[in-house]
Design an enzyme around this catalytic site. Structure first.
Site, short mmCIF file in Angstrom:
data_model
loop_
_atom_site.label_atom_id
_atom_site.label_comp_id
_atom_site.label_asym_id
_atom_site.label_seq_id
_atom_site.Cartn_x
_atom_site.Cartn_y
_atom_site.Cartn_z
N PHE A 1 0.83 -1.21 0.00
CA PHE A 1 0.00 0.00 0.00
C PHE A 1 0.86 1.26 0.00
O PHE A 1 1.85 1.37 0.73
CB PHE A 1 -0.87 0.06 1.26
CG PHE A 1 -2.07 -0.83 1.25
CD1 PHE A 1 -3.25 -0.43 0.64
CD2 PHE A 1 -2.03 -2.07 1.87
CE1 PHE A 1 -4.38 -1.25 0.64
CE2 PHE A 1 -3.15 -2.90 1.88
CZ PHE A 1 -4.33 -2.49 1.27
N ASP A 2 0.45 2.23 -0.79
CA ASP A 2 0.92 3.60 -0.64
C ASP A 2 0.27 4.17 0.62
O ASP A 2 -0.72 3.62 1.13
CB ASP A 2 0.52 4.40 -1.87
CG ASP A 2 0.84 5.87 -1.76
OD1 ASP A 2 1.99 6.20 -1.42
OD2 ASP A 2 -0.07 6.69 -2.02
#
Length: 231
Positions: A8-9
């Site tokens: 995930f960013d």
């Protein structure tokens, strides 16, 4: 299950950066005696900052330099007698305390408990560690991989090499990157030969020729992808 590892960013994927940025700017300007500074200069600041983040993605500037340079340019433009280094330290300190979750972030991470979850971010290590560490997601991720420690930033393959080594991932087909930036998250995943999921809640047009494997409007839409066959 098609994907076993989800990368995930952080900003505008798991945490709302827009809110965090404005609040941190307000607190920093307040500290430096300008109570309306954030309101007066936020538009100009964001324009300068966005340009420098694009330079970072292209390897034209490093993160430490970016952190100070954006304020140097802002203060020079408006004739403000403020030391950019000191202001940058204050801003980053306040930014680390701003934790505003994106809709569905907690639910998605909880329901993906069967997957290995990690973070891959171009942000400052101390800031992102503080924000995730102060959130309900604090025990969710195996690793928080930040460009500052990796020595490379998305979309450079180097940060993915670093992340895959850290996580001991050997099969790219089992990993998926999820993020809001076409030029950083999605292009980075494509460069590395892995599947990508573009989180696009504001339904932005994609005129860049960058083609994600998936596109979602809500984070919870990710749940329908994990374990499904690619279409």
């Amino acid at each position: 299950m098609k994907y076993e590892i989800i990368l995930f960013d952080v900003d505008d994927t798991l945490l709302d950066f827009g809110i965090s940025e404005k609040k941190a700017l307000h607190e920093a300007f307040l500290e430096f005696g300008l109570p309306t500074g954030a309101e007066d200069y936020v538009v100009g600041y964001q324009e300068i900052s966005r340009g420098l983040w694009r330079d970072l993605e292209q390897g034209l500037i490093d993160l430490t330099e970016l952190g100070v340079e954006r304020f140097k340019r802002l203060f020079l433009k408006h004739g403000l007698d403020i030391h950019a280094d000191s202001f940058s330290r204050a801003y980053l300190g306040y930014l680390g305390k701003e934790i505003h979750l994106m809709p569905g972030a907690v639910e998605v991470c909880e329901k993906l408990g069967g997957c290995r979850l990690a973070i891959i971010t171009n942000g400052f290590t101390s800031v992102q560690t503080a924000r995730i560490g102060g959130s309900p997601l604090r025990h969710t991720f195996e690793h928080l991989i930040a460009s500052q420690e990796a020595g490379f930033q998305k979309p450079d393959k180097g940060i993915f090499d670093y992340a895959f080594s850290k996580l001991k991932i050997t099969d790219k087909s089992k990993a998926l990157i999820v993020g809001d930036s076409l030029t950083s998250d999605i292009q980075g995943g494509l460069n590395y030969g892995m599947d990508t999921c573009w989180y696009n809640p504001h339904q932005k047009d994609n005129n860049l020729g960058i083609k994600p494997t998936y596109e979602i409007r809500k984070l919870t839409d990710l749940l329908g992808i994990i374990g499904s066959k690619q279409v």
